[in-house]
Design a protein around this motif. Structure first.
Motif, PDB file in Angstrom:
ATOM      1  N   VAL A   6       0.882  -1.162   0.000  1.00 18.83           N
ATOM      2  CA  VAL A   6       0.000   0.000   0.000  1.00 18.83           C
ATOM      3  C   VAL A   6       0.920   1.212   0.000  1.00 18.83           C
ATOM      4  O   VAL A   6       2.093   1.110   0.355  1.00 18.83           O
ATOM      5  CB  VAL A   6      -0.966   0.065   1.212  1.00 18.83           C
ATOM      6  CG1 VAL A   6      -1.948  -1.072   1.206  1.00 18.83           C
ATOM      7  CG2 VAL A   6      -0.223   0.144   2.513  1.00 18.83           C
ATOM      8  N   LYS A  78       0.034   1.652 -10.030  1.00 19.39           N
ATOM      9  CA  LYS A  78      -0.721   0.468  -9.620  1.00 19.39           C
ATOM     10  C   LYS A  78       0.185  -0.760  -9.615  1.00 19.39           C
ATOM     11  O   LYS A  78       0.160  -1.555  -8.682  1.00 19.39           O
ATOM     12  CB  LYS A  78      -1.911   0.234 -10.549  1.00 19.39           C
ATOM     13  CG  LYS A  78      -3.068   1.157 -10.309  1.00 19.39           C
ATOM     14  CD  LYS A  78      -4.196   0.839 -11.262  1.00 19.39           C
ATOM     15  CE  LYS A  78      -5.368   1.780 -11.059  1.00 19.39           C
ATOM     16  NZ  LYS A  78      -6.486   1.480 -11.961  1.00 19.39           N
ATOM     17  N   GLN A 118     -13.260   5.089  -5.556  1.00 20.11           N
ATOM     18  CA  GLN A 118     -13.855   4.919  -4.227  1.00 20.11           C
ATOM     19  C   GLN A 118     -13.375   3.650  -3.546  1.00 20.11           C
ATOM     20  O   GLN A 118     -13.158   3.619  -2.350  1.00 20.11           O
ATOM     21  CB  GLN A 118     -15.377   4.887  -4.330  1.00 20.11           C
ATOM     22  CG  GLN A 118     -16.006   6.247  -4.509  1.00 20.11           C
ATOM     23  CD  GLN A 118     -15.880   7.084  -3.270  1.00 20.11           C
ATOM     24  OE1 GLN A 118     -14.923   7.833  -3.126  1.00 20.11           O
ATOM     25  NE2 GLN A 118     -16.827   6.968  -2.371  1.00 20.11           N
ATOM     26  N   SER A 119     -13.208   2.578  -4.312  1.00 14.81           N
ATOM     27  CA  SER A 119     -12.855   1.278  -3.745  1.00 14.81           C
ATOM     28  C   SER A 119     -11.346   1.022  -3.722  1.00 14.81           C
ATOM     29  O   SER A 119     -10.932  -0.096  -3.419  1.00 14.81           O
ATOM     30  CB  SER A 119     -13.545   0.175  -4.543  1.00 14.81           C
ATOM     31  OG  SER A 119     -13.099   0.205  -5.901  1.00 14.81           O
ATOM     32  N   ASP A 120     -10.535   2.025  -4.020  1.00 21.40           N
ATOM     33  CA  ASP A 120      -9.086   1.811  -4.113  1.00 21.40           C
ATOM     34  C   ASP A 120      -8.506   1.488  -2.737  1.00 21.40           C
ATOM     35  O   ASP A 120      -8.621   2.255  -1.803  1.00 21.40           O
ATOM     36  CB  ASP A 120      -8.390   3.040  -4.696  1.00 21.40           C
ATOM     37  CG  ASP A 120      -7.018   2.727  -5.234  1.00 21.40           C
ATOM     38  OD1 ASP A 120      -6.331   1.855  -4.654  1.00 21.40           O
ATOM     39  OD2 ASP A 120      -6.624   3.333  -6.247  1.00 21.40           O
ATOM     40  N   ARG A 121      -7.898   0.333  -2.631  1.00 19.06           N
ATOM     41  CA  ARG A 121      -7.333  -0.131  -1.366  1.00 19.06           C
ATOM     42  C   ARG A 121      -5.830   0.074  -1.298  1.00 19.06           C
ATOM     43  O   ARG A 121      -5.181  -0.358  -0.373  1.00 19.06           O
ATOM     44  CB  ARG A 121      -7.633  -1.614  -1.192  1.00 19.06           C
ATOM     45  CG  ARG A 121      -6.900  -2.424  -2.261  1.00 19.06           C
ATOM     46  CD  ARG A 121      -7.343  -3.826  -2.387  1.00 19.06           C
ATOM     47  NE  ARG A 121      -6.754  -4.657  -3.370  1.00 19.06           N
ATOM     48  CZ  ARG A 121      -6.050  -4.397  -4.436  1.00 19.06           C
ATOM     49  NH1 ARG A 121      -5.781  -3.159  -4.743  1.00 19.06           N
ATOM     50  NH2 ARG A 121      -5.602  -5.301  -5.248  1.00 19.06           N
ATOM     51  N   ARG A 122      -5.264   0.748  -2.295  1.00 13.75           N
ATOM     52  CA  ARG A 122      -3.820   0.891  -2.384  1.00 13.75           C
ATOM     53  C   ARG A 122      -3.247   2.043  -1.565  1.00 13.75           C
ATOM     54  O   ARG A 122      -2.048   2.165  -1.437  1.00 13.75           O
ATOM     55  CB  ARG A 122      -3.395   1.100  -3.835  1.00 13.75           C
ATOM     56  CG  ARG A 122      -3.589  -0.100  -4.697  1.00 13.75           C
ATOM     57  CD  ARG A 122      -3.155   0.222  -6.122  1.00 13.75           C
ATOM     58  NE  ARG A 122      -3.628  -0.797  -7.013  1.00 13.75           N
ATOM     59  CZ  ARG A 122      -4.793  -0.764  -7.650  1.00 13.75           C
ATOM     60  NH1 ARG A 122      -5.598   0.255  -7.497  1.00 13.75           N
ATOM     61  NH2 ARG A 122      -5.150  -1.751  -8.436  1.00 13.75           N
ATOM     62  N   ILE A 124      -3.214   4.811   1.862  1.00 12.48           N
ATOM     63  CA  ILE A 124      -3.557   5.309   3.185  1.00 12.48           C
ATOM     64  C   ILE A 124      -3.340   6.809   3.088  1.00 12.48           C
ATOM     65  O   ILE A 124      -2.240   7.261   2.743  1.00 12.48           O
ATOM     66  CB  ILE A 124      -2.654   4.683   4.263  1.00 12.48           C
ATOM     67  CG1 ILE A 124      -2.895   3.171   4.306  1.00 12.48           C
ATOM     68  CG2 ILE A 124      -2.910   5.338   5.619  1.00 12.48           C
ATOM     69  CD1 ILE A 124      -1.926   2.420   5.184  1.00 12.48           C
TER      70      ILE A 124
END
Length: 127
Positions: A6, A78, A118-122, A124
């Motif tokens: 991340v 990415k 919205q759903s990007d988990r990469r 913080i």
């Protein structure tokens, strides 16, 4: 020694200490020889062997749109954030398969420096 897969995004107005924090905290913990700070234009150059040799990397003044499939920089990020191996190229040396050791930190003065899905988990995100 494993990269975390991340990235950290620090956004705030000019002078809030984003680069200072990276250099005073992260680089002092992991060692200056293993931490590098660069601007986005340097990050996008052809030679990328620094991905193997740095444990923490701050990309300053970052701008990318992860919602746009045509944004080349976002597509490269990415891959670099999520993958452990990438084609690595050094000047005057053939391209090879190299292990990405760099944990990525991004800094921007703009509220929308990175446009994320919205759903990007990469990422913080820290304001």
């Amino acid at each position: 020694g494993e990269k975390i897969r991340v990235a950290f995004l620090f956004q705030g107005i000019q002078g809030t200490g984003k680069g200072l924090w990276f250099n005073a905290s992260i680089a002092s913990i992991f060692g200056r020889n293993y931490c590098n700070q660069m601007r986005q234009r340097n990050f996008m150059k052809d030679f990328n062997n620094w991905l193997e040799h740095n444990f923490c990397l701050l990309v300053d003044e970052v701008k990318a749109n992860f919602t746009d499939k045509g944004d080349e920089f976002a597509q490269i990020l990415k891959q670099i954030i999520g993958d452990r191996w990438i084609a690595v190229e050094s000047k005057g040396v053939d391209i090879k398969n190299g292990r990405i050791n760099a944990n990525l930190f991004f800094a921007t003065n703009k509220r929308n420096g990175l446009s994320l899905e919205q759903s990007d988990r990469r990422f913080i995100i820290g304001d």
